[in-house]
Design an enzyme around this catalytic site. Structure first.
Site, PDB file in Angstrom:
ATOM      1  N   LYS A 169       0.836  -1.186   0.000  1.00 28.58           N
ATOM      2  CA  LYS A 169       0.000   0.000   0.000  1.00 28.58           C
ATOM      3  C   LYS A 169       0.880   1.248   0.000  1.00 28.58           C
ATOM      4  CE  LYS A 169       0.689   1.868   3.431  1.00 28.58           C
ATOM      5  NZ  LYS A 169       1.915   2.364   4.116  1.00 28.58           N
ATOM      6  N   TYR A 214      -4.597   4.032   6.037  1.00 27.56           N
ATOM      7  CA  TYR A 214      -5.106   3.053   7.014  1.00 27.56           C
ATOM      8  C   TYR A 214      -6.497   3.451   7.504  1.00 27.56           C
ATOM      9  CZ  TYR A 214      -0.651   0.589   7.348  1.00 27.56           C
ATOM     10  OH  TYR A 214       0.467  -0.166   7.068  1.00 27.56           O
TER      11      TYR A 214
END
Ligand code: NDP
Length: 373
Positions: free
Chosen positions: A139, A224
């Site tokens: 990510k 996140y």
């Protein structure tokens, strides 16, 4: 002979330990099963980018049953012999950024885990798909939704799988909260708070370079809260608004966000209020509030142990090394078609990138931006 004695001793020890353990934690059948030797297929993985997180993944993979580190791709020749020695990697499985397309002729590598700076993921995934290898990509999967979509399309065209390294999707306390939510334990979900941040150090690192990072805190840590809002609420948001604060324009140059607050609206009526920052300590909290209950993860996304509680009490699932579980589960997903509880395929990564694009647009324009995920 000694093995029978060992077994009896271990059995006796576990018989003592179990009731104690069971006060806090129900041992599931799958956990007992996990103690059995594994003789199924093993995902043979090469890591691209032997940096800080690549090293963490490699160490965690030592304990994997279903995945094995067998190769490396690195731009730093001096790192390779150390890795070869440490992980028993043969010369024929070592590549650099110029020659790794040749990996297509290497049947000993099933998948490559891309763990390089954010803006380099796009080209790497396109080339690896062309080489016919499954890809696990860290990510943020890319630095824009358009890039992410191109990566998804390339992997589809090549008939290889693309997974994003969302390790929290396998974390036991997170999954317990999702299960409780699905069972209606919290009632109608009304609110989510996500706080994601840390104080970034060295101003010369790639995370503060727009070319390599694609942005600032939002790309790295704010993601996140974006991803978490989606799996905690259990819906796709349909609008976002966002506001930026920049106190240090020298460290956080044009295009590198320092602190952004953002809000997400969900079709079921829930709202999310989130903070992404490179300037504050002690920010790693998820809080979910429903009509009948709540869940809190604090810390929510660090390497662990994750701590969680709900209106029913503390969550006591034992800590697991996130990357070990992730790689074993990804082996099952790639080689055996297992469906994860919280999906983490390329399309999921694109959804987060669309939200990031919209957050930056909301900051620029001051408008509430509609989302179509
Ligand atoms: P590091 O800087 O520690 O490592 C990145 C590695 O990428 C380098 O060591 C280098 O390896 C390679 N690389 C290739 N080109 C460059 C370049 N131009 N500049 C710098 N490095 C380069 O970063 P991290 O390991 O912390 O982060 C890598 C990726 O992993 C990021 O996308 C990040 O978001 C993600 N990440 C995910 C985490 C998670 O929990 N899921 C946690 C931390 C990071 P080599 O010398 O072998 O070529």
């Amino acid at each position: 002979m000694s093995s029978r004695r060992d077994f009896l001793q271990k059995f006796a020890a576990s018989a003592i330990a179990w009731p104690v353990l069971n006060q806090y934690h129900t041992v599931s059948l799958s956990e007992i099963h996990d103690q059995q030797p594994y003789d199924g297929p093993i995902l043979k993985v090469a890591i691209m980018g032997l940096g800080s997180y690549g090293t963490r993944v490699a160490e965690a993979m030592k304990d994997c049953k279903k995945a094995k580190l067998v190769g490396v791709i690195s731009g730093t020749p001096s790192k390779i012999p150390t890795w070869q020695k440490k992980y028993d990697i043969p010369e024929k499985n070592c590549y650099n950024y110029e020659n790794y397309d040749k990996i297509k002729d290497n049947p000993d590598i099933d998948a490559v885990y891309v763990i390089t700076p954010n803006s380099l993921h796009h080209e790497a995934v396109l080339r690896l798909a062309k080489a016919g290898k499954h890809v696990i990509c860290e990510k943020p999967m890319a630095i824009s939704a358009q890039q992410g979509q191109e990566m998804v399309d390339a992997c589809k065209a090549a008939n290889v799988k693309l997974l994003i390294g969302y390790r929290m999707h396998f974390e036991p306390k997170t999954l317990e909260i999702i299960k409780m939510r699905n069972e209606g334990e919290f009632g109608k979900i009304l609110f989510f708070q996500g706080l994601s941040g840390f104080r970034i150090g060295d101003p010369t690192q790639w995370r503060l370079n727009k070319e390599l990072a694609g942005g600032g805190a939002m790309m790295d840590i704010g993601i996140y809260s974006i991803n978490g809002a989606r799996y905690m609420v259990g819906e796709e948001p349909f609008w976002v608004s966002a506001q930026e604060t920049k106190n240090d324009p020298v460290k956080f140059k044009e295009g590198v966000d320092e602190t952004i607050q953002f809000q997400l609206g969900f079709p079921g009526g829930a709202v999310a209020s989130c903070l992404s920052t490179y300037s504050m300590r002690n920010l790693d909290r998820f809080f979910l509030n429903g009509e009948n209950g709540f869940a809190e993860l604090l810390p929510a996304t660090g390497y662990g142990p994750i701590k969680g509680r709900t209106n029913k009490g503390e969550l006591t699932h034992p800590h697991v090394t996130h990357q070990t579980v992730q790689m074993d589960e990804m082996s099952d997903i790639i080689l055996q078609g297992k469906q994860p509880i919280v999906p983490l395929d390329g399309e999921e990564g694109v959804k987060d990138m669309k939200i990031i694009d919209a957050i930056y647009k909301a900051v620029r324009t001051g408008n509430k931006i509609p989302l179509n995920l």
